[in-house]
Design an enzyme around this catalytic site. Sequence first.
Site, PDB file in Angstrom:
ATOM      1  N   ASP A 157       7.352  18.986 -19.901  1.00 12.69           N
ATOM      2  CA  ASP A 157       5.946  19.359 -19.778  1.00 12.69           C
ATOM      3  C   ASP A 157       5.081  18.122 -19.561  1.00 12.69           C
ATOM      4  O   ASP A 157       4.113  18.162 -18.798  1.00 12.69           O
ATOM      5  CB  ASP A 157       5.487  20.105 -21.036  1.00 12.69           C
ATOM      6  CG  ASP A 157       6.202  21.423 -21.212  1.00 12.69           C
ATOM      7  OD1 ASP A 157       5.940  22.343 -20.415  1.00 12.69           O
ATOM      8  OD2 ASP A 157       7.045  21.529 -22.116  1.00 12.69           O
TER       9      ASP A 157
ATOM     10  N   ASP B 245      -1.073  19.446 -16.670  1.00 14.09           N
ATOM     11  CA  ASP B 245      -0.275  20.624 -16.319  1.00 14.09           C
ATOM     12  C   ASP B 245      -0.667  21.716 -17.304  1.00 14.09           C
ATOM     13  O   ASP B 245      -0.213  21.714 -18.454  1.00 14.09           O
ATOM     14  CB  ASP B 245       1.209  20.305 -16.414  1.00 14.09           C
ATOM     15  CG  ASP B 245       2.083  21.516 -16.116  1.00 14.09           C
ATOM     16  OD1 ASP B 245       1.667  22.345 -15.290  1.00 14.09           O
ATOM     17  OD2 ASP B 245       3.170  21.630 -16.708  1.00 14.09           O
TER      18      ASP B 245
ATOM     19  N   GLU C  52      -3.057  20.859 -12.124  1.00  4.29           N
ATOM     20  CA  GLU C  52      -2.239  21.787 -11.351  1.00  4.29           C
ATOM     21  C   GLU C  52      -2.848  23.176 -11.375  1.00  4.29           C
ATOM     22  O   GLU C  52      -3.330  23.642 -12.409  1.00  4.29           O
ATOM     23  CB  GLU C  52      -0.814  21.817 -11.902  1.00  4.29           C
ATOM     24  CG  GLU C  52       0.151  22.600 -11.030  1.00  4.29           C
ATOM     25  CD  GLU C  52       1.598  22.430 -11.478  1.00  4.29           C
ATOM     26  OE1 GLU C  52       2.224  21.434 -11.090  1.00  4.29           O
ATOM     27  OE2 GLU C  52       2.079  23.289 -12.241  1.00  4.29           O
TER      28      GLU C  52
END
Length: 214
Positions: free
Chosen positions: A161, A24, A85
């Site tokens: 996260d 991410d 992502e």
Amino acid sequence: MPATQRPRPAPAVELLPKIILGVDPGTQIMGYALIEVRGQRVDVLCYDVINMKALGSNHAVKLKRIFDRMLELIDEYLPDELAIEAPFFGVNVQSMLKLGRAQGVAIAAALSRQIPYVEYAPTKVKQSVTGSGSATKEQVAHMLRQTLTLPPIAEASKFLDATDALAVALCHHYMKGNNTTVSGGKSWGKFLAENPERLGASTGTGKKKAPAKS
């Protein structure tokens, strides 16, 4: 005359283990996670973050930190694929540029080890994990806790996260890599199996390198 032995069948491809690195992207905190998939079984190897808040405002230093840490993770866990992502198109232009660079550096680290990557939109990740493309980070984390056995993580403040990255890896597993065009060739793990002498060259030592703290 001895009976002819039939050759033993090769294991089914879908049952062979696969390690997926999920990322991410972030310019202050970047989440990452590694899962091992064997058939429908998913084991979480690790999930954590690269924390760059203490590195100041020098963006180049942060990009180097991302690149170095990604290589450490790749050399440690030998993932077969990277799932990452895509940047969210809802922030200002400067933030988008920085986020895009962070994502690009993570991809470049994977490609330097011949690891293919697949990019997923944030809504696709949320939908694949929770069933809703508008789910919150907290809802994603809750669903992952219900679905997977998660190892402990040191700081609760960075949990979301890390679980976001875990969701990206799990999304890739659910999609079986069929989201978009992939880049790269054979995996880093297979490359090292064929060229074991390259592991020492890549890490500076012939032994497995312990990951640095984020």
